[in-house]
Design a protein around this motif. Sequence first.
Motif, PDB file in Angstrom:
ATOM      1  N   ALA A 170      19.631  38.286 -55.274  1.00 28.97           N
ATOM      2  CA  ALA A 170      20.233  37.502 -56.361  1.00 28.97           C
ATOM      3  C   ALA A 170      21.659  37.120 -55.997  1.00 28.97           C
ATOM      4  CB  ALA A 170      20.198  38.301 -57.658  1.00 28.97           C
ATOM      5  N   LYS A 171      22.383  38.082 -55.424  1.00 32.46           N
ATOM      6  CA  LYS A 171      23.766  37.794 -55.018  1.00 32.46           C
ATOM      7  C   LYS A 171      23.806  36.718 -53.940  1.00 32.46           C
ATOM      8  CE  LYS A 171      26.130  42.188 -55.892  1.00 32.46           C
ATOM      9  NZ  LYS A 171      26.559  43.432 -55.213  1.00 32.46           N
ATOM     10  N   ALA A 172      22.757  36.691 -53.112  1.00 28.44           N
ATOM     11  CA  ALA A 172      22.713  35.709 -52.030  1.00 28.44           C
ATOM     12  C   ALA A 172      22.223  34.350 -52.523  1.00 28.44           C
ATOM     13  CB  ALA A 172      21.815  36.226 -50.906  1.00 28.44           C
ATOM     14  N   GLY A 173      21.905  34.254 -53.825  1.00 24.83           N
ATOM     15  CA  GLY A 173      21.547  32.951 -54.373  1.00 24.83           C
ATOM     16  C   GLY A 173      20.063  32.698 -54.568  1.00 24.83           C
ATOM     17  N   TYR A 174      19.273  33.766 -54.612  1.00 30.74           N
ATOM     18  CA  TYR A 174      17.832  33.589 -54.807  1.00 30.74           C
ATOM     19  C   TYR A 174      17.433  33.811 -56.265  1.00 30.74           C
ATOM     20  CZ  TYR A 174      17.212  33.367 -49.803  1.00 30.74           C
ATOM     21  OH  TYR A 174      17.281  32.968 -48.497  1.00 30.74           O
ATOM     22  N   GLU A 175      16.335  33.175 -56.619  1.00 27.67           N
ATOM     23  CA  GLU A 175      15.719  33.423 -57.920  1.00 27.67           C
ATOM     24  C   GLU A 175      14.748  34.581 -57.703  1.00 27.67           C
ATOM     25  OE1 GLU A 175      13.757  29.898 -59.437  1.00 27.67           O
ATOM     26  OE2 GLU A 175      12.588  31.131 -60.821  1.00 27.67           O
ATOM     27  N   VAL A 176      14.988  35.705 -58.389  1.00 23.16           N
ATOM     28  CA  VAL A 176      14.197  36.904 -58.117  1.00 23.16           C
ATOM     29  C   VAL A 176      13.465  37.384 -59.372  1.00 23.16           C
ATOM     30  CG1 VAL A 176      14.251  39.262 -57.187  1.00 23.16           C
ATOM     31  CG2 VAL A 176      15.964  37.608 -56.438  1.00 23.16           C
ATOM     32  N   THR A 177      12.189  37.715 -59.197  1.00 24.11           N
ATOM     33  CA  THR A 177      11.424  38.334 -60.277  1.00 24.11           C
ATOM     34  C   THR A 177      10.951  39.701 -59.811  1.00 24.11           C
ATOM     35  OG1 THR A 177      10.591  36.158 -60.873  1.00 24.11           O
ATOM     36  CG2 THR A 177       9.478  38.046 -61.863  1.00 24.11           C
ATOM     37  N   ILE A 178      11.228  40.724 -60.625  1.00 26.37           N
ATOM     38  CA  ILE A 178      10.710  42.059 -60.316  1.00 26.37           C
ATOM     39  C   ILE A 178       9.483  42.296 -61.187  1.00 26.37           C
ATOM     40  CG2 ILE A 178      11.152  44.542 -60.383  1.00 26.37           C
ATOM     41  CD1 ILE A 178      14.055  44.070 -59.973  1.00 26.37           C
ATOM     42  N   PHE A 179       8.403  42.775 -60.576  1.00 29.28           N
ATOM     43  CA  PHE A 179       7.203  43.148 -61.319  1.00 29.28           C
ATOM     44  C   PHE A 179       7.096  44.664 -61.364  1.00 29.28           C
ATOM     45  CE2 PHE A 179       6.338  38.941 -59.573  1.00 29.28           C
ATOM     46  CZ  PHE A 179       5.908  38.270 -60.711  1.00 29.28           C
ATOM     47  N   GLU A 180       7.101  45.217 -62.554  1.00 33.30           N
ATOM     48  CA  GLU A 180       7.042  46.667 -62.728  1.00 33.30           C
ATOM     49  C   GLU A 180       5.737  47.041 -63.442  1.00 33.30           C
ATOM     50  OE1 GLU A 180       8.581  49.557 -61.965  1.00 33.30           O
ATOM     51  OE2 GLU A 180       7.063  50.479 -63.235  1.00 33.30           O
ATOM     52  N   ALA A 181       5.058  48.063 -62.943  1.00 31.94           N
ATOM     53  CA  ALA A 181       3.767  48.457 -63.525  1.00 31.94           C
ATOM     54  C   ALA A 181       3.928  49.189 -64.855  1.00 31.94           C
ATOM     55  CB  ALA A 181       2.999  49.341 -62.546  1.00 31.94           C
ATOM     56  N   LEU A 182       4.969  50.002 -64.980  1.00 35.74           N
ATOM     57  CA  LEU A 182       5.160  50.772 -66.219  1.00 35.74           C
ATOM     58  C   LEU A 182       5.859  49.922 -67.285  1.00 35.74           C
ATOM     59  CD1 LEU A 182       6.197  54.195 -64.670  1.00 35.74           C
ATOM     60  CD2 LEU A 182       4.040  53.663 -65.813  1.00 35.74           C
ATOM     61  N   HIS A 183       6.041  50.502 -68.472  1.00 36.72           N
ATOM     62  CA  HIS A 183       6.644  49.726 -69.557  1.00 36.72           C
ATOM     63  C   HIS A 183       8.165  49.729 -69.504  1.00 36.72           C
ATOM     64  CE1 HIS A 183       5.965  53.851 -71.145  1.00 36.72           C
ATOM     65  NE2 HIS A 183       7.186  53.691 -71.600  1.00 36.72           N
TER      66      HIS A 183
END
Lengths: 476, 283
Positions: A170-183
């Motif tokens: 993100a700091k380097a300028g990317y659009e990032v999505t994190i996928f997490e299995a838990l709630h």
Amino acid sequence: MPVPKRKPNMARKKVPMPEQEPQVRIRNFAEVALGYTPAQAVEEARRCLQCKEPRCIQGCPVNVPIPDFIKLIEEERFVEAYKKIVETNNLPAICGRVCPQEIQCERYCLRGEKGEPVAIGRLERFAADYAASLSGSGGRKRIRRSFKPKGKVAVVGSGPAGLTCATDLAKAGYEVTIFEALHTPGGVLVYGIPEFRLPKSVVQREVDNVKKLGVDIQTNMVIGKVLSMDELFAQGYQAVFVGTGAGLPVFMRIPGENLNGVMSANEFLTRVNLMKGYRFPEYDTPVKVGRRVAVVGGGNVAMDAARCALRLGTEKVYIIYRRSEEEMPARREEVHHAKEEGIEFRFCTSPVRILGDDHGWVKGMECVEMELREPDASGRRRPVVKPGSEHVVNVETVIIAIGTTPNPLVARTTPGLALTEFGGIAADEATGQTSREGVFAGGDIVTGAATVILAMGAGKRAAKAIDEYITTKQWR
Amino acid sequence: MNKIIKKRVLAPTIKLFEAESPLIAKKVEPGQFVILRVHKKGERIPLTVADYDRERGTITLVFEEVGKTTVLLGQLKEGESILDLVGPLGKPTDFEGLKKVVALGGGLGTALVLPQVKEMYKRGIRVDVIIGARNAALVLFEEEIRPYCANLYITTDDGSRGHKGLVTDILKKLLDGGNEYDRAIAVGPLVMMKAVCELTKDYGLPVTVSMDPIMIDGTGMCGCCRLTLGGEIKFACVDGPEFDGHLVDFDEVIRRKEMYRKEEKMAMNSLPCSLKERYNACT
């Protein structure tokens, strides 16, 4: 202007950190170590010699500029010290608490040769907590992105590896999505490490900081089930980082292991930490321990489980470990805390079967004593059963903390991903590159169960490699 | 997300939700389940997916209000959302090589038989279905299942509908009458599945059962749902939930399911009395 000559504090010992008294803390889940005051932090910072060629940095998997931030603390520029740390470390409040500094930065500290090394971890924690106390959020401002992102990256898993990788991208300028299995995001930081060692509010604060960088965190998403790797690429993600951890519990394969009252440490800790079972029935998930509890294993997870069990109001907690204290993989500090709290260690002891009552509940565990012989492949002395040493440890609960293996969910559903012999994902150590183009991996899913900071280091290196890959379009 | 677009009360304590969940609806197969949480301090419970509509992007959940979480779930109204919903989890039912099957649904288990029967119909597998319930009012999905099966039999404990007795009575009759099947699929209460396994063993008929143990994460992480299958430890969440019924140690599964009975009662008691009264739990 003449610079006044700096006089280091030459005390041989670290400035002690205030702690809750053992007899008090075994009845609550509040944090054990209370952190330095500003005065204590400055005093400890003065112990740093400001070496011209500091060795401590080499010992840090994410290369925190240690002497620089310590100097800033010494000068009472606490927020600047924090900012200096986050140049390379995204999660200082967490690392300051759970990193094994004694085998990393502090191990290389020159002061350690005559006395105790500088308390680098405690100072890191101090800077992070101080900054957070001012702004309530760790002092980081939301980054507003007005430019076009450099690319789109998916991160699978929101533990230390994933959070670090996402932050750097993100700091380097990317659009990032994190996928997490838990709630809840945080991985092992929320389900594994207990509140009294790492308050969940601290984790939440760091996760919020990651979100402020523009990272989108989607919970309840089991990649490999709800979306496959191919579908992620089809959705426009140019690279995927897999940091799904070593989440599968190992059982002992001895009789009685499925009796009521036997749990994996993962189950026990998840009930306590993630689901807040220690606050049942305010929280709906129960956690049940008997009057006496045996925890099998000698790592940090075993210490965490034993200390949680104690805080649930048990009378007696044993740690059963098949080698001697010397071989125990747990941090000395944790062993020390556990002993202070009255946990009984049974070294060179190995379970052979768990005994049940007429209703299928645990009533004891039969163990044998071990003798240590010549070192095995792991370099630790090999335990051999001492004849005639069978005995029963009377307990109603057994918690098994003998290790975990990599979570196979992503690997099983991703064709073309090469695995290691123990079922992890095979990845290049320097870049996290896997056998499949565009897929990177790091943390426990690659190395097997290790530490928070090593996972963070892997996340960091992968972020750099992902940036290179997307920029150059070259898969090496 | 996770919005309930249809709610039906099938029986006083049995409810059906059709919930929006396009991603799960797109992927789920018969036999798989979801894990859900109703409120911020809530527990995670598994529920089998009873039906799905890939075009509409919805999944159907059927549940009986037996504990605090399911009671609270049942309070949700159309238009409200389920806090957390994750899936599809577990392995889908394996229909490979099947030509003729007998499917047995006991009570709520019939909800899981529905998508299996539909899928088998689609694959050209001939299915006889036996539905068992406590009484006529609790016979579920009869009309939904009927178009997809060759023969449909109903049994009730009290004889208020169909045969008075157990699903195994009908199964025994069918097997004695010379009906041949490649496999039996049984979904229902543990005692019912155990009985089906004992009967089919005598006839050498392979049987698949669906396990519904206590779970937390549902992704293989905690091992809470473990069971013994032919002497080996398996996790219902990732290795199942369906297993070869003849290898399952049912007594162990039944015992493990009782592990938190006391706490489950305590949780029920923490509900407001207005809710508890409806479930005769007010003390």
